[in-house]
Design a protein around this motif. Structure first.
Motif, PDB file in Angstrom:
ATOM      1  N   LYS A 136       0.831  -1.208   0.000  1.00 21.59           N
ATOM      2  CA  LYS A 136       0.000   0.000   0.000  1.00 21.59           C
ATOM      3  C   LYS A 136       0.864   1.255   0.000  1.00 21.59           C
ATOM      4  CE  LYS A 136      -4.057  -2.035   2.237  1.00 21.59           C
ATOM      5  NZ  LYS A 136      -4.933  -2.037   3.435  1.00 21.59           N
ATOM      6  N   LEU A 137       1.993   1.209   0.717  1.00 20.65           N
ATOM      7  CA  LEU A 137       2.893   2.360   0.710  1.00 20.65           C
ATOM      8  C   LEU A 137       3.409   2.624  -0.697  1.00 20.65           C
ATOM      9  CD1 LEU A 137       5.083   2.005   3.957  1.00 20.65           C
ATOM     10  CD2 LEU A 137       3.488   3.833   3.402  1.00 20.65           C
ATOM     11  N   ARG A 138       3.806   1.571  -1.389  1.00 23.90           N
ATOM     12  CA  ARG A 138       4.335   1.721  -2.748  1.00 23.90           C
ATOM     13  C   ARG A 138       3.283   2.264  -3.710  1.00 23.90           C
ATOM     14  NH1 ARG A 138       7.346  -4.086  -3.088  1.00 23.90           N
ATOM     15  NH2 ARG A 138       9.407  -3.466  -2.314  1.00 23.90           N
ATOM     16  N   ARG A 139       2.071   1.829  -3.541  1.00 24.34           N
ATOM     17  CA  ARG A 139       1.009   2.204  -4.468  1.00 24.34           C
ATOM     18  C   ARG A 139       0.363   3.540  -4.118  1.00 24.34           C
ATOM     19  NH1 ARG A 139      -2.148  -3.629  -5.192  1.00 24.34           N
ATOM     20  NH2 ARG A 139      -0.427  -4.719  -6.267  1.00 24.34           N
ATOM     21  N   GLY A 140       0.837   4.172  -3.057  1.00 25.83           N
ATOM     22  CA  GLY A 140       0.273   5.464  -2.674  1.00 25.83           C
ATOM     23  C   GLY A 140      -1.115   5.353  -2.098  1.00 25.83           C
ATOM     24  N   HIS A 141      -1.366   4.251  -1.363  1.00 29.32           N
ATOM     25  CA  HIS A 141      -2.684   4.037  -0.782  1.00 29.32           C
ATOM     26  C   HIS A 141      -3.035   5.137   0.208  1.00 29.32           C
ATOM     27  CE1 HIS A 141      -6.110   1.717   0.773  1.00 29.32           C
ATOM     28  NE2 HIS A 141      -5.691   2.035   1.980  1.00 29.32           N
ATOM     29  N   TRP A 142      -2.025   5.621   0.952  1.00 30.47           N
ATOM     30  CA  TRP A 142      -2.242   6.704   1.913  1.00 30.47           C
ATOM     31  C   TRP A 142      -1.660   7.991   1.347  1.00 30.47           C
ATOM     32  CZ3 TRP A 142      -0.108   1.997   3.911  1.00 30.47           C
ATOM     33  CH2 TRP A 142      -1.041   1.215   4.631  1.00 30.47           C
ATOM     34  N   ALA A 165      10.162   5.531  -2.441  1.00 26.21           N
ATOM     35  CA  ALA A 165       9.090   6.223  -3.146  1.00 26.21           C
ATOM     36  C   ALA A 165       9.065   5.817  -4.618  1.00 26.21           C
ATOM     37  CB  ALA A 165       9.277   7.732  -3.021  1.00 26.21           C
ATOM     38  N   THR A 166       7.897   5.921  -5.215  1.00 31.25           N
ATOM     39  CA  THR A 166       7.775   5.704  -6.645  1.00 31.25           C
ATOM     40  C   THR A 166       8.267   6.948  -7.381  1.00 31.25           C
ATOM     41  OG1 THR A 166       5.507   6.544  -6.627  1.00 31.25           O
ATOM     42  CG2 THR A 166       5.805   4.176  -6.329  1.00 31.25           C
TER      43      THR A 166
END
Length: 209
Positions: A116-122, A194-195
């Motif tokens: 979720k962190l990688r996908r920018g969930h928050w 970060a992406t």
């Protein structure tokens, strides 16, 4: 006052004499105090020089409520204590679970959190930029940032450490140190690189808890 005996007369005379003596002592004490006050006034006037009373300004005296006292010294002590305990040599993998060396999570935290962190969930609620800071400055800034973010109720934040283009050998020195420092902060439960749109290899997305 009627006196019926010589003994009473003697006592009366002694009482009158005592009152007169006390009155004289009081008058002398007041005279000395007045003289001392006058001497102090003259000394002050001589030191300051002529003074004039200010004209009435016609403005109201507004008494504003004082802000609540903040334990700044205690917070500074806590930051200093934490800063002193953060080692640059700690083995990150001994504290965190790792998948590809770029994302980390504490024991008990599921891998879906990193995903979720990688996908920018928050959404990112705050960030700190460590560019151009020396090691101690960067560590202090990071510790202060983590603490203040938690106090503000912010849980997902970004730590920009740079890609090391300006470092000797063009190696990202602060990136490795930031990972080690974050791993030792109890407030940090996971972080991931970060992406591209979020800063790529030059930043970490951190989840606080």
């Amino acid at each position: 006052m009627k006196v019926s005996s010589l003994k009473e007369l003697q006592a009366l005379r002694e009482a009158i004499a005592r009152r007169e003596r006390e009155a004289a002592e009081r008058a002398e004490r007041e005279r000395r105090e007045a003289a001392e006050a006058e001497a102090q006034r003259r000394a002050f006037a001589h030191a300051v020089g002529p003074v004039h009373a200010l004209r009435p300004h016609g403005r109201a005296h507004v008494h504003r409520a004082r802000p609540a006292p903040l334990p700044r010294q205690r917070e500074a002590d806590e930051r200093e204590a934490l800063r002193a305990t953060l080692s640059d040599e700690v083995d990150v993998e001994s504290l965190l679970l790792t998948d590809d060396g770029l994302s980390f999570r504490r024991f008990g935290v599921g891998p879906d959190v990193v995903t979720k962190l990688r996908r920018g969930h928050w959404s990112i609620q705050a960030e700190v930029d460590l560019h151009g800071l020396r090691r101690d400055e960067a560590r202090d800034a990071l510790v202060r940032f983590v603490r203040e973010a938690l106090q503000r109720g912010q849980r997902c934040v970004r730590v920009v450490h740079g890609k090391g283009h300006g470092s000797p050998g063009r190696k990202p020195v602060l990136k490795v140190k930031a990972q080690r420092w974050l791993a030792q902060c109890e407030e940090v439960i996971a972080f991931a690189q970060a992406t591209g749109p979020q800063g790529g290899a030059g930043a970490l997305i951190v989840l606080l808890g």
